[in-house]
Design a protein around this motif. Structure first.
Motif, PDB file in Angstrom:
ATOM      1  N   VAL A  41     -11.985  44.693  -3.022  1.00  0.00           N
ATOM      2  CA  VAL A  41     -12.341  45.204  -4.355  1.00  0.00           C
ATOM      3  C   VAL A  41     -12.438  46.733  -4.318  1.00  0.00           C
ATOM      4  CG1 VAL A  41     -14.089  45.202  -6.180  1.00  0.00           C
ATOM      5  CG2 VAL A  41     -13.466  43.066  -5.048  1.00  0.00           C
ATOM      6  N   ASP A  42     -12.984  47.284  -3.240  1.00  0.00           N
ATOM      7  CA  ASP A  42     -13.039  48.747  -3.101  1.00  0.00           C
ATOM      8  C   ASP A  42     -11.633  49.343  -3.076  1.00  0.00           C
ATOM      9  OD1 ASP A  42     -15.799  48.695  -3.047  1.00  0.00           O
ATOM     10  OD2 ASP A  42     -15.933  48.812  -0.853  1.00  0.00           O
ATOM     11  N   GLN A  43     -10.708  48.683  -2.358  1.00  0.00           N
ATOM     12  CA  GLN A  43      -9.318  49.131  -2.324  1.00  0.00           C
ATOM     13  C   GLN A  43      -8.734  49.115  -3.728  1.00  0.00           C
ATOM     14  OE1 GLN A  43      -7.772  46.451   0.982  1.00  0.00           O
ATOM     15  NE2 GLN A  43      -6.150  47.977   0.795  1.00  0.00           N
ATOM     16  N   LEU A  44      -8.990  48.043  -4.442  1.00  0.00           N
ATOM     17  CA  LEU A  44      -8.476  47.892  -5.800  1.00  0.00           C
ATOM     18  C   LEU A  44      -9.011  49.005  -6.706  1.00  0.00           C
ATOM     19  CD1 LEU A  44      -6.916  46.298  -7.944  1.00  0.00           C
ATOM     20  CD2 LEU A  44      -8.908  44.802  -8.160  1.00  0.00           C
ATOM     21  N   ALA A  45     -10.267  49.338  -6.546  1.00  0.00           N
ATOM     22  CA  ALA A  45     -10.887  50.379  -7.387  1.00  0.00           C
ATOM     23  C   ALA A  45     -10.241  51.746  -7.178  1.00  0.00           C
ATOM     24  CB  ALA A  45     -12.379  50.461  -7.081  1.00  0.00           C
ATOM     25  N   ASN A  46      -9.645  51.953  -6.002  1.00  0.00           N
ATOM     26  CA  ASN A  46      -9.067  53.255  -5.687  1.00  0.00           C
ATOM     27  C   ASN A  46      -7.540  53.280  -5.735  1.00  0.00           C
ATOM     28  OD1 ASN A  46     -11.527  54.748  -5.098  1.00  0.00           O
ATOM     29  ND2 ASN A  46     -11.753  53.282  -3.437  1.00  0.00           N
ATOM     30  N   GLU A  47      -6.934  52.150  -6.043  1.00  0.00           N
ATOM     31  CA  GLU A  47      -5.470  52.066  -6.063  1.00  0.00           C
ATOM     32  C   GLU A  47      -4.933  52.409  -7.444  1.00  0.00           C
ATOM     33  OE1 GLU A  47      -2.035  52.270  -5.112  1.00  0.00           O
ATOM     34  OE2 GLU A  47      -3.170  51.381  -3.433  1.00  0.00           O
ATOM     35  N   LEU A  48      -3.935  53.284  -7.503  1.00  0.00           N
ATOM     36  CA  LEU A  48      -3.343  53.692  -8.774  1.00  0.00           C
ATOM     37  C   LEU A  48      -1.973  53.069  -9.019  1.00  0.00           C
ATOM     38  CD1 LEU A  48      -4.325  57.476  -8.756  1.00  0.00           C
ATOM     39  CD2 LEU A  48      -5.484  55.587  -9.879  1.00  0.00           C
ATOM     40  N   ASP A  49      -1.291  52.646  -7.973  1.00  0.00           N
ATOM     41  CA  ASP A  49       0.041  52.055  -8.109  1.00  0.00           C
ATOM     42  C   ASP A  49      -0.086  50.671  -8.754  1.00  0.00           C
ATOM     43  OD1 ASP A  49       2.278  50.299  -7.430  1.00  0.00           O
ATOM     44  OD2 ASP A  49       2.991  51.944  -6.173  1.00  0.00           O
ATOM     45  N   PRO A  50       0.511  50.480  -9.938  1.00  0.00           N
ATOM     46  CA  PRO A  50       0.365  49.198 -10.653  1.00  0.00           C
ATOM     47  C   PRO A  50       0.820  47.982  -9.835  1.00  0.00           C
ATOM     48  CG  PRO A  50       1.341  50.844 -12.094  1.00  0.00           C
ATOM     49  CD  PRO A  50       1.291  51.442 -10.721  1.00  0.00           C
ATOM     50  N   ALA A  51       1.916  48.107  -9.101  1.00  0.00           N
ATOM     51  CA  ALA A  51       2.413  46.974  -8.308  1.00  0.00           C
ATOM     52  C   ALA A  51       1.431  46.620  -7.193  1.00  0.00           C
ATOM     53  CB  ALA A  51       3.787  47.298  -7.722  1.00  0.00           C
ATOM     54  N   LYS A  52       0.860  47.630  -6.566  1.00  0.00           N
ATOM     55  CA  LYS A  52      -0.121  47.383  -5.503  1.00  0.00           C
ATOM     56  C   LYS A  52      -1.405  46.800  -6.084  1.00  0.00           C
ATOM     57  CE  LYS A  52       1.612  50.849  -2.270  1.00  0.00           C
ATOM     58  NZ  LYS A  52       1.357  52.125  -1.618  1.00  0.00           N
ATOM     59  N   ARG A  53      -1.767  47.250  -7.288  1.00  0.00           N
ATOM     60  CA  ARG A  53      -2.972  46.711  -7.941  1.00  0.00           C
ATOM     61  C   ARG A  53      -2.816  45.212  -8.211  1.00  0.00           C
ATOM     62  NH1 ARG A  53      -6.931  49.669  -9.890  1.00  0.00           N
ATOM     63  NH2 ARG A  53      -7.414  48.140 -11.502  1.00  0.00           N
ATOM     64  N   VAL A  54      -1.639  44.824  -8.694  1.00  0.00           N
ATOM     65  CA  VAL A  54      -1.391  43.402  -8.963  1.00  0.00           C
ATOM     66  C   VAL A  54      -1.519  42.616  -7.668  1.00  0.00           C
ATOM     67  CG1 VAL A  54       0.381  41.730  -9.629  1.00  0.00           C
ATOM     68  CG2 VAL A  54      -0.013  43.745 -11.047  1.00  0.00           C
ATOM     69  N   GLN A  55      -0.936  43.137  -6.588  1.00  0.00           N
ATOM     70  CA  GLN A  55      -1.011  42.459  -5.292  1.00  0.00           C
ATOM     71  C   GLN A  55      -2.466  42.329  -4.829  1.00  0.00           C
ATOM     72  OE1 GLN A  55       0.760  44.584  -2.019  1.00  0.00           O
ATOM     73  NE2 GLN A  55       0.952  42.731  -0.792  1.00  0.00           N
ATOM     74  N   LEU A  56      -3.248  43.396  -4.966  1.00  0.00           N
ATOM     75  CA  LEU A  56      -4.661  43.360  -4.562  1.00  0.00           C
ATOM     76  C   LEU A  56      -5.460  42.396  -5.432  1.00  0.00           C
ATOM     77  CD1 LEU A  56      -5.227  47.157  -3.880  1.00  0.00           C
ATOM     78  CD2 LEU A  56      -5.312  45.321  -2.178  1.00  0.00           C
ATOM     79  N   GLU A  57      -5.170  42.373  -6.736  1.00  0.00           N
ATOM     80  CA  GLU A  57      -5.863  41.449  -7.634  1.00  0.00           C
ATOM     81  C   GLU A  57      -5.558  40.002  -7.272  1.00  0.00           C
ATOM     82  OE1 GLU A  57      -4.846  42.558 -11.620  1.00  0.00           O
ATOM     83  OE2 GLU A  57      -5.802  44.502 -11.413  1.00  0.00           O
ATOM     84  N   GLN A  58      -4.306  39.724  -6.921  1.00  0.00           N
ATOM     85  CA  GLN A  58      -3.943  38.371  -6.510  1.00  0.00           C
ATOM     86  C   GLN A  58      -4.655  37.991  -5.215  1.00  0.00           C
ATOM     87  OE1 GLN A  58       0.334  38.718  -6.478  1.00  0.00           O
ATOM     88  NE2 GLN A  58       0.514  38.049  -8.597  1.00  0.00           N
ATOM     89  N   GLN A  59      -4.733  38.921  -4.276  1.00  0.00           N
ATOM     90  CA  GLN A  59      -5.448  38.662  -3.020  1.00  0.00           C
ATOM     91  C   GLN A  59      -6.926  38.406  -3.289  1.00  0.00           C
ATOM     92  OE1 GLN A  59      -4.716  42.024  -0.498  1.00  0.00           O
ATOM     93  NE2 GLN A  59      -2.617  41.416  -0.039  1.00  0.00           N
TER      94      GLN A  59
END
Length: 108
Positions: A41-59
């Motif tokens: 969740v901390d990674q997600l909060a700091n990620e700006l790349d939309p594709a990476k955010r989707v991947q982190l949200e799925q994880q």
């Protein structure tokens, strides 16, 4: 959760568990706590790349389900319903009873 909605996954962090000190306020009612999930969740909060955010949200979603904090079940066993064309204010909803907003129905 819709893409970009970090509030859903934040609600499952260890910090979201209600405690006596917080007067039992918190959104993590199951009290499930996983520090690796919190890191995600901390990674997600700091990620700006939309594709990476989707991947982190799925994880994060997979971690919640696989951690058995949530067991997603859908039971749409409502019978088929119909209505008169003269009846106004009926708002069908796949999650609620057919009568959920009967107070708003009118024939005027």
């Amino acid at each position: 959760a819709p893409p970009g909605d970090i509030n859903f996954v934040r609600g499952w962090t260890c910090a979201a568990i209600g405690t006596k000190a917080s007067e039992w306020r918190g959104t993590n009612y199951s009290r499930w706590c996983d520090k690796s999930f919190d890191g995600l969740v901390d990674q997600l909060a700091n990620e700006l790349d939309p594709a990476k955010r989707v991947q982190l949200e799925q994880q994060a979603n997979d971690a919640i389900v696989n951690g058995l904090s949530v067991i997603p079940i859908i039971a749409r066993d409502f019978p088929v319903a119909g209505k008169s064309k003269a009846l106004k204010g009926v708002v069908p909803d796949p999650w609620e009873s057919d009568l959920w907003n009967v107070v708003d129905w009118t024939n005027k």
